[in-house]
Design a protein around this motif. Structure first.
Motif, PDB file in Angstrom:
ATOM      1  N   THR A  65       2.825  -0.403  -6.216  1.00 48.51           N
ATOM      2  CA  THR A  65       2.339  -0.887  -4.925  1.00 48.51           C
ATOM      3  C   THR A  65       2.386   0.216  -3.876  1.00 48.51           C
ATOM      4  OG1 THR A  65       3.074  -3.148  -5.400  1.00 48.51           O
ATOM      5  CG2 THR A  65       2.687  -2.601  -3.092  1.00 48.51           C
ATOM      6  N   GLU A  66       3.451   1.022  -3.925  1.00 46.85           N
ATOM      7  CA  GLU A  66       3.639   2.088  -2.945  1.00 46.85           C
ATOM      8  C   GLU A  66       2.813   3.331  -3.247  1.00 46.85           C
ATOM      9  OE1 GLU A  66       5.542   2.050  -0.119  1.00 46.85           O
ATOM     10  OE2 GLU A  66       5.822  -0.089  -0.525  1.00 46.85           O
ATOM     11  N   GLY A  67       2.533   3.579  -4.512  1.00 50.82           N
ATOM     12  CA  GLY A  67       1.809   4.784  -4.888  1.00 50.82           C
ATOM     13  C   GLY A  67       0.778   4.500  -5.965  1.00 50.82           C
ATOM     14  N   TYR A  70      11.757   7.047  -6.569  1.00 53.92           N
ATOM     15  CA  TYR A  70      11.216   7.875  -5.480  1.00 53.92           C
ATOM     16  C   TYR A  70      10.820   9.257  -5.980  1.00 53.92           C
ATOM     17  CZ  TYR A  70      12.225   4.604  -1.719  1.00 53.92           C
ATOM     18  OH  TYR A  70      12.205   3.514  -0.887  1.00 53.92           O
ATOM     19  N   TYR A  82       7.140  -2.223  -7.505  1.00 50.60           N
ATOM     20  CA  TYR A  82       7.365  -1.500  -6.247  1.00 50.60           C
ATOM     21  C   TYR A  82       6.616  -0.162  -6.263  1.00 50.60           C
ATOM     22  CZ  TYR A  82       9.757   1.132  -2.581  1.00 50.60           C
ATOM     23  OH  TYR A  82      10.037   1.898  -1.473  1.00 50.60           O
ATOM     24  N   ALA A  83       6.784   0.594  -7.336  1.00 43.68           N
ATOM     25  CA  ALA A  83       6.191   1.932  -7.393  1.00 43.68           C
ATOM     26  C   ALA A  83       4.677   1.888  -7.409  1.00 43.68           C
ATOM     27  CB  ALA A  83       6.715   2.670  -8.622  1.00 43.68           C
ATOM     28  N   GLU A 111       2.208  -7.010  -5.462  1.00 43.39           N
ATOM     29  CA  GLU A 111       3.110  -7.309  -4.346  1.00 43.39           C
ATOM     30  C   GLU A 111       3.851  -8.621  -4.574  1.00 43.39           C
ATOM     31  OE1 GLU A 111       3.104  -7.576   0.539  1.00 43.39           O
ATOM     32  OE2 GLU A 111       1.315  -6.899  -0.537  1.00 43.39           O
ATOM     33  N   LEU A 119       7.450   8.864  -7.269  1.00 45.30           N
ATOM     34  CA  LEU A 119       6.490   8.709  -6.172  1.00 45.30           C
ATOM     35  C   LEU A 119       6.195  10.053  -5.506  1.00 45.30           C
ATOM     36  CD1 LEU A 119       7.836   5.411  -4.565  1.00 45.30           C
ATOM     37  CD2 LEU A 119       5.558   5.733  -5.548  1.00 45.30           C
ATOM     38  N   GLU A 124      18.260  -2.361   4.028  1.00 47.65           N
ATOM     39  CA  GLU A 124      16.868  -1.931   3.924  1.00 47.65           C
ATOM     40  C   GLU A 124      16.310  -1.521   5.282  1.00 47.65           C
ATOM     41  OE1 GLU A 124      14.702  -1.697   1.165  1.00 47.65           O
ATOM     42  OE2 GLU A 124      16.582  -1.805   0.031  1.00 47.65           O
ATOM     43  N   SER A 139       2.606  12.108  -5.414  1.00 50.17           N
ATOM     44  CA  SER A 139       1.910  12.304  -4.131  1.00 50.17           C
ATOM     45  C   SER A 139       1.528  13.757  -3.891  1.00 50.17           C
ATOM     46  CB  SER A 139       2.784  11.812  -2.980  1.00 50.17           C
ATOM     47  OG  SER A 139       3.989  12.559  -2.921  1.00 50.17           O
ATOM     48  N   GLU A 197       6.480  -7.977  -7.111  1.00 51.39           N
ATOM     49  CA  GLU A 197       7.566  -7.212  -6.497  1.00 51.39           C
ATOM     50  C   GLU A 197       8.522  -8.115  -5.730  1.00 51.39           C
ATOM     51  OE1 GLU A 197       8.174  -4.031  -2.829  1.00 51.39           O
ATOM     52  OE2 GLU A 197       6.177  -4.289  -3.719  1.00 51.39           O
ATOM     53  N   GLN A 241      17.188   1.868   6.020  1.00 50.88           N
ATOM     54  CA  GLN A 241      16.654   2.766   5.001  1.00 50.88           C
ATOM     55  C   GLN A 241      17.647   3.085   3.893  1.00 50.88           C
ATOM     56  OE1 GLN A 241      13.260   3.613   5.237  1.00 50.88           O
ATOM     57  NE2 GLN A 241      13.541   2.060   6.812  1.00 50.88           N
TER      58      GLN A 241
END
Length: 444
Positions: free
Chosen positions: A384-386, A191, A381-382, A74, A194, A267, A198, A77, A270
């Motif tokens: 951290t998010e996934g 994305y 980023y990726a 993080e 990601l 941001e 998922s 990022e 979105q």
């Protein structure tokens, strides 16, 4: 804390991590002040120098903070995020050619690099990640997306130096405008990785990815950035009250305000903030294009960018010295080498067929696909998010590719650009400059 005796032999002294950070930061800033003049005209870049200093510092027995991106995703990022958006603002403010309905053809090289070269690079690296490195499909796509964009932070040696400098030839313009736009356009593929990681079921996310991540967020980012840039430019140059005519007062901080406002609003809605920042910069640049205020804004952003770049490259060098490449494999090395010396040059060359660019210019545009800080941001980023398999190998491969790009492009940038300038002067060519009459009435 580490006893200083182990370094100097002096008893009773000890040094803390904070002490080291202050000393390294101070030395780094002083070096940054003189480095551009020391290396001018030489086959070495500031990025190479700062990374090398970081490696040396990392090898010393000093109590440095933990810089492993796997453990501080993080923080990595956020720091890389700020560096990228500041660099994108600087890129947009440097360009003299306005982007409007009447002048979009002059951006032909940019559209080809974005619409043809970048997708080809993504596809090729994804195949290399899956077939050569043995990554799972989601991780392979992530590697491809992370390494896709030309970096706006580290590509300064081959980019336009600033507004109205008279050096906006086709090569510098193409690489600068590509770097400003492709960071945002790589995000849909992050994305994609990601979503693949998922669920793996295309039917569950395919339509949403195409409609929103691939199209909708791009549109939102561009609209928000355009609106923020237009409002700030009108206020800065034409506000009814002199209090708000920032251009007359030379208020440089407006540039940073534009960065944060455009990025934050986009941001929050979105959209893609990177695209918003670039759009805002272009719109501001298009107003009163010959005004000295643009130099003020660009110079201010350039100083902030230098500080952030120096910090990140020192950290990168330290991370290399302290184990970033521990999980680097020969197939990761091969993938990085193939991307830098084969995939990007071939994809760039193919994308420019029929563009009308000279062979030597096409070669430079294809070759100088600099990879850098943006790749670190996307990977942080990726991850951290996934959750992705073989994350440590991904970090090692991306880090190696960035290092290879720093060295290879850093060594070749100065002689190649000098050669191109010499050829252009021999032919009697003149770089493109801004013609206010060619600007769209929507942004004049």
């Amino acid at each position: 804390m580490l006893p200083l005796t182990t370094i100097t032999g002096l008893p009773g002294l000890e040094v803390t991590s904070a002490d080291v950070v202050y000393v390294v930061g101070g030395v780094g800033l002083l070096t940054a002040a003189v480095l551009p003049r020391l290396i001018r005209g030489r086959a070495i870049s500031a990025a190479m120098a700062f990374t090398g200093v970081g490696v040396v510092v990392g090898l010393l027995p000093l109590p440095l903070p933990e810089l492993n991106p796997l453990e501080s995703g993080e923080s990595t990022e956020r720091l890389t995020e700020v560096a990228v958006i500041v660099a994108i603002m600087g890129v947009g403010l440097a360009l003299d050619r306005p982007l409007s309905w009447r002048t979009w053809r002059t951006w032909g090289t940019t559209w080809r690099l974005l619409g043809i070269a970048m997708p080809l690079c993504i596809a090729a690296v994804a195949l290399l990640g899956w077939g050569l490195m043995g990554l799972l499909p989601a991780s392979a796509v992530l590697l491809a997306a992370v390494l896709a964009p030309t970096d706006p932070v580290l590509a300064g040696d081959v980019q336009v130096e600033g507004p109205n400098t008279g050096e906006e030839d086709d090569v510098r313009f193409g690489l600068t405008s590509e770097a400003g736009l492709n960071d945002g356009l790589a995000f849909p593929f992050v994305y994609l990785a990601l979503f693949m990681g998922s669920t793996g079921v295309i039917g569950a996310w395919g339509p949403r990815w195409v409609a929103w991540e691939l199209v909708g967020k791009v549109v939102v980012g561009l609209l928000v950035g355009g609106a923020v840039g237009w409002v700030l430019a009108r206020v800065a140059f034409r506000a009814p009250s002199a209090t708000f005519r920032f251009a007359e007062a030379g208020e440089a901080v407006v540039a940073l305000g534009a960065v944060l406002l455009a990025y934050g609003v986009a941001e929050a809605l979105q959209g893609y903030g990177f695209l918003a920042v670039f759009a805002a910069a272009l719109i501001i640049r298009s107003h009163e294009s010959r005004h000295d205020y643009h130099h003020v804004l660009h110079s201010f952003i350039e100083q902030i960018e230098l500080l952030l770049t120096m910090t990140l490259l020192l950290m990168f060098g330290i991370a290399i010295a302290r184990g970033l490449f521990d999980d680097l494999t020969w197939v990761g090395v091969a993938t990085g080498v193939l991307l830098v010396v084969v995939v990007r040059p071939v994809a760039g060359w193919v994308s420019l067929i029929g563009s009308g660019t000279l062979r030597r210019e096409r070669s430079a545009l294809a070759f100088f696909g600099v990879r850098g800080i943006g790749s670190f941001y996307y990977l942080a980023y990726a991850t951290t998010e996934g959750s992705f398999s073989q994350e440590s190998e991904l970090w090692a491969t991306v880090g190696f590719t960035v290092l290879l790009s720093i060295v290879l492009h850093g060594v070749t940038a100065t002689p190649v650009m000098a050669w191109l300038d010499g050829e252009a002067e021999t032919r009697g060519d003149r770089p493109a400059t801004t013609d206010p009459d060619e600007q769209s009435p929507l942004i004049r």
